[in-house]
Design an enzyme around this catalytic site. Structure first.
Site, mmCIF file in Angstrom:
data_model
loop_
_atom_site.group_PDB
_atom_site.id
_atom_site.type_symbol
_atom_site.label_atom_id
_atom_site.label_comp_id
_atom_site.label_asym_id
_atom_site.label_seq_id
_atom_site.Cartn_x
_atom_site.Cartn_y
_atom_site.Cartn_z
ATOM 1 N N HIS A 1 -5.800 1.398 -4.006
ATOM 2 C CA HIS A 1 -4.865 0.889 -3.005
ATOM 3 C C HIS A 1 -4.382 -0.506 -3.390
ATOM 4 C CE1 HIS A 1 -7.904 -1.712 -0.687
ATOM 5 N NE2 HIS A 1 -8.538 -1.241 -1.724
ATOM 6 N N HIS B 1 -2.848 0.807 6.924
ATOM 7 C CA HIS B 1 -3.111 0.763 5.482
ATOM 8 C C HIS B 1 -3.364 2.172 4.964
ATOM 9 C CE1 HIS B 1 -4.066 -1.368 1.821
ATOM 10 N NE2 HIS B 1 -5.183 -0.676 1.695
ATOM 11 N N CYS C 1 0.812 -1.225 0.000
ATOM 12 C CA CYS C 1 0.000 0.000 0.000
ATOM 13 C C CYS C 1 0.844 1.272 0.000
ATOM 14 C CB CYS C 1 -0.998 -0.009 1.154
ATOM 15 S SG CYS C 1 -0.280 -0.007 2.806
#
Length: 178
Positions: free
Chosen positions: A148, A136, A84
C-alpha cells in the site's frame, strides 16, 4: 593438546571446565526461560488459491515492484508517486487493463463479495478505516501481508495485516479477480 590459559593457574583446569559448564548450562536455561513470547505478527495465515492465479501473480509482482515509490496525494503513476487508491488503480490497469473506482471508499462499495479475513487470496483488496468509514486500501500479497501507499512523506511499502495499527483499523476485503 596445547595448554589453555586456565592450565597455568593452580586448579585452573578444573576452574576452566566448571566455568565452561556453567556458561553452557546458563545459556540453555536462559534460552528456555527467556524465549520471547509469540507476538500477534506471527499469526499463521491460511493459503487460499486465487481464482485466476496468472492474473493474481501479475498483480502481485507489479505491486511488489512498486515498493519504495514515493507517496503523493492524488498520485497514480510511478513517476509522480501514488496515494493508496492510485496505486491499486495503476496496478490493475497496467497489468490487467482493468478500470476500478478511484477512491478507497468507492473501491470498498463496488459490487462483489466481501471476503472473510481467513479466506484472503493474493490480489484481493484490503480496506482500513474507523467508525465504519473506509479511508485506506491496499493489495493483499499473501501470508498476512499487503502492499500500500500509506501516507505523506512515506513510500509504497509492504506491511502486515496484524501489525498494531492495521489490525485495529482493518474493515474488510473485496475480491476483484473472480
Amino acid at each position: 593438546m596445547a595448554p589453555s590459559r586456565w592450565d597455568r593457574l593452580p586448579g585452573g583446569r578444573l576452574l576452566g571446565g566448571l566455568l565452561a559448564l556453567g556458561l553452557l548450562a546458563g545459556c540453555g536455561h536462559d534460552a528456555v526461560r527467556r524465549a520471547p513470547p509469540r507476538s500477534a505478527s506471527t499469526r499463521a495465515w491460511p493459503t487460499v488459491a486465487p481464482a485466476d492465479p496468472a492474473s493474481a501473480n501479475a498483480v502481485l509482482m507489479r505491486a511488489l515492484g512498486l515498493v519504495g515509490t514515493p507517496y503523493r496525494y492524488g498520485g497514480n503513476t510511478p513517476e509522480g508517486g501514488f496515494d493508496c487508491s492510485g496505486l491499486v488503480n495503476y496496478v490493475y490497469r497496467d497489468m490487467l487493463d482493468l478500470r476500478l473506482p478511484r477512491s478507497s471508499r468507492d473501491l470498498a462499495a463496488m459490487q462483489g463479495p466481501r471476503i472473510p479475513e481467513d479466506r484472503l487470496a493474493t490480489a484481493d483488496l484490503v480496506f482500513f478505516g474507523s467508525a465504519g468509514a473506509v479511508s485506506h486500501v491496499g493489495i493483499y500479497v499473501g501470508e498476512g501481508r499487503f502492499v500500500h501507499a500509506p501516507s505523506t512523506g512515506g513510500t509504497v511499502r509492504l506491511d502486515r495485516l496484524d501489525g498494531p495499527y492495521w489490525r485495529d483499523h482493518y474493515s474488510g476485503a473485496k475480491r476483484v479477480l473472480h
